[in-house]
Design an enzyme around this catalytic site. Sequence first.
Site, PDB file in Angstrom:
ATOM      1  N   LYS A  69       0.894  -1.307   0.125  1.00 54.02           N
ATOM      2  CA  LYS A  69       0.238   0.289  -0.355  1.00 54.02           C
ATOM      3  C   LYS A  69       1.290   1.246  -0.413  1.00 54.02           C
ATOM      4  CE  LYS A  69      -3.810  -2.106   2.007  1.00 54.02           C
ATOM      5  NZ  LYS A  69      -5.419  -1.365   3.227  1.00 54.02           N
ATOM      6  N   ASN A  90      -4.416   1.806  -1.450  1.00 51.65           N
ATOM      7  CA  ASN A  90      -4.912   0.684  -2.359  1.00 51.65           C
ATOM      8  C   ASN A  90      -6.015   0.380  -3.430  1.00 51.65           C
ATOM      9  OD1 ASN A  90      -7.574   2.127  -1.397  1.00 51.65           O
ATOM     10  ND2 ASN A  90      -8.547  -0.453  -0.603  1.00 51.65           N
ATOM     11  N   ASP A 105      -9.912   2.638   1.574  1.00 53.10           N
ATOM     12  CA  ASP A 105     -10.579   1.659   2.468  1.00 53.10           C
ATOM     13  C   ASP A 105     -10.817   2.180   4.103  1.00 53.10           C
ATOM     14  OD1 ASP A 105      -8.899  -0.633   2.549  1.00 53.10           O
ATOM     15  OD2 ASP A 105      -7.046   0.730   3.118  1.00 53.10           O
ATOM     16  N   GLY A 128      -8.572   2.573  17.868  1.00 51.78           N
ATOM     17  CA  GLY A 128      -7.752   2.001  17.427  1.00 51.78           C
ATOM     18  C   GLY A 128      -6.793   3.350  16.124  1.00 51.78           C
ATOM     19  N   ALA A 129      -5.238   2.875  15.396  1.00 49.33           N
ATOM     20  CA  ALA A 129      -4.690   3.626  14.737  1.00 49.33           C
ATOM     21  C   ALA A 129      -3.716   3.018  13.886  1.00 49.33           C
ATOM     22  CB  ALA A 129      -3.246   4.226  16.183  1.00 49.33           C
ATOM     23  N   GLY A 130      -3.937   1.536  14.307  1.00 48.62           N
ATOM     24  CA  GLY A 130      -3.355   1.769  12.875  1.00 48.62           C
ATOM     25  C   GLY A 130      -3.583   2.004  11.123  1.00 48.62           C
ATOM     26  N   GLY A 131      -3.242   0.979  10.151  1.00 48.46           N
ATOM     27  CA  GLY A 131      -3.900   1.669   9.211  1.00 48.46           C
ATOM     28  C   GLY A 131      -5.159   2.079   8.618  1.00 48.46           C
ATOM     29  N   ALA A 132      -5.813   0.946   8.945  1.00 49.16           N
ATOM     30  CA  ALA A 132      -7.797   0.733   8.934  1.00 49.16           C
ATOM     31  C   ALA A 132      -7.914   2.677   9.267  1.00 49.16           C
ATOM     32  CB  ALA A 132      -7.794  -0.299   9.191  1.00 49.16           C
ATOM     33  N   GLY A 246     -19.052  -3.969   9.170  1.00 48.29           N
ATOM     34  CA  GLY A 246     -17.618  -4.637   8.637  1.00 48.29           C
ATOM     35  C   GLY A 246     -18.057  -5.305   7.149  1.00 48.29           C
TER      36      GLY A 246
END
Length: 280
Positions: A69, A90, A105, A128-132, A246
């Site tokens: 990505k 993406n 995303d 959360g703090a990840g890519g998603a 989701g």
Amino acid sequence: MNFLLPLTGSFAKPAAENPTVAMIEAAYRAMGLDWRYLNCQVDPADLGDAVRGARAMGWRGFNCSIPHKVAVIPHLDELGTSARIIGAVNTVVRDGDRLIGENTDGRGFVKALQQVCDPMGKTVVLFGAGGAARAVGVEMALAGAARITVVNRSPDRGQTVVDLLNDQTDARADYAPWQGSFRIPQGTDIVIHATSVGLYPDVDAMPDIDLDSITPDMVVADGIHNPPLTRLLKAAQDKGCKTADGLGMLVQQGVIGIRYWTGKDADPAVMRQALLDLEL
């Protein structure tokens, strides 16, 4: 016949079992398009050659999954607004001789959420703090969310997302540490879970959220697509909350991608049924 292929470094399932392949090819059939969406395994060392091959063969576009990505960006000609802010791609779209990097995303998530409520002016708690989570936070801000609280166990990662939102969007963002069972602040309009907790096969897992702090006037969304009805969403529904799953996010990502590639609108109901037929 036009070929539309994804570049992916993480999917290892046969095409028949790959949710995205099943969903998009079902949409093409329903649209009467003689197109294909094929799954390709690309080693990171071969990514540049793969993109050059896509150019040479006239592909209309492709998808990128982890670990491509970010690495794909130097091989592209331009980035769309979301991809530029998020710093990841993406979806790649051919425009004449140019390849444009987009990021669907978070946009797919927001599109699914908008079927339940409008983010404009809303107060959001984002886990959360990840890519998603980063992608969802950016798209929620671009959709008009007024305030976004990023809840994460790592202060550094959480603050990075907060700084991005404050610097690159009009939303007001702040960080809240995720220590123990997090209590949703009163006045929150939308609760978004954007971590992997509860993803198959760990379907009994539950994010550490104080369920007593969730009230019926809140909208609760979960980025987990497998299973569609997570323990968090079930608990929220039991409290009378409106929810977004989701699976809807995954479908809307596909709808947006197909629109980019074909200029036509796919039927999300057909795509969702294709996913349900896989018994996700």
